[in-house]
Design an enzyme around this catalytic site. Structure first.
Site, short mmCIF file in Angstrom:
data_model
loop_
_atom_site.label_atom_id
_atom_site.label_comp_id
_atom_site.label_asym_id
_atom_site.label_seq_id
_atom_site.Cartn_x
_atom_site.Cartn_y
_atom_site.Cartn_z
N ASP A 62 40.92 43.62 47.29
CA ASP A 62 41.08 42.27 46.62
C ASP A 62 42.04 42.03 45.58
O ASP A 62 42.45 42.91 45.04
CB ASP A 62 39.51 42.12 46.15
CG ASP A 62 39.27 40.87 45.63
OD1 ASP A 62 39.80 39.82 46.47
OD2 ASP A 62 38.76 40.51 44.51
N THR B 174 41.91 38.07 50.03
CA THR B 174 41.41 37.24 49.19
C THR B 174 40.93 35.87 49.87
O THR B 174 41.37 35.46 51.07
CB THR B 174 42.61 36.89 48.28
OG1 THR B 174 42.13 36.05 47.10
CG2 THR B 174 43.91 36.02 48.91
N GLY B 175 40.09 35.11 49.14
CA GLY B 175 39.80 33.77 49.50
C GLY B 175 40.98 32.66 49.37
O GLY B 175 40.80 31.61 49.57
N ASP C 265 41.80 39.43 43.06
CA ASP C 265 41.24 39.17 41.43
C ASP C 265 40.34 40.40 41.02
O ASP C 265 39.57 40.73 41.69
CB ASP C 265 40.49 37.87 41.50
CG ASP C 265 41.54 36.67 41.72
OD1 ASP C 265 42.24 36.43 41.21
OD2 ASP C 265 40.94 35.98 42.85
#
Length: 95
Positions: A10, A44-45, A12
């Protein structure tokens, strides 16, 4: 000894610190994994453009999984590995 084929990270609070930077220790770990033929991918989104800006700090041509998995694209050569769109009729219904 465990052999890894893929590491998904990920962005963040995992890849980057609070200053939005990839730390030297994380950079070394990524480079070591790639040197051992492990596929490293960032997940990530976030939108691709946002993720790309951060991922460029690594200097590695890794796949970036963005938009919650709707777009997977290599960082440096920008090769699209997977892309999924919302159907136009479905998108119109949400407006």
């Amino acid at each position: 000894m465990t052999t890894y084929k893929l590491i998904a990270i990920d962005i963040d609070d995992t890849l980057i610190n609070d200053d939005k930077e990839v730390t030297p220790g994380v950079q070394r770990a990524l480079e070591q994994a790639v040197a051992q033929d492990v596929v490293v991918t960032l997940a990530t989104g976030r939108a691709y453009a946002s993720a790309q800006k951060i991922a460029r700090q690594t200097g590695l041509n890794v796949p970036i999984i963005t938009y919650q998995g709707a777009l997977i694209k290599n960082l440096l050569d920008e090769k699209v590995l997977y892309e999924r769109y919302v159907a136009l009729d479905a998108a119109k219904k949400t407006v």
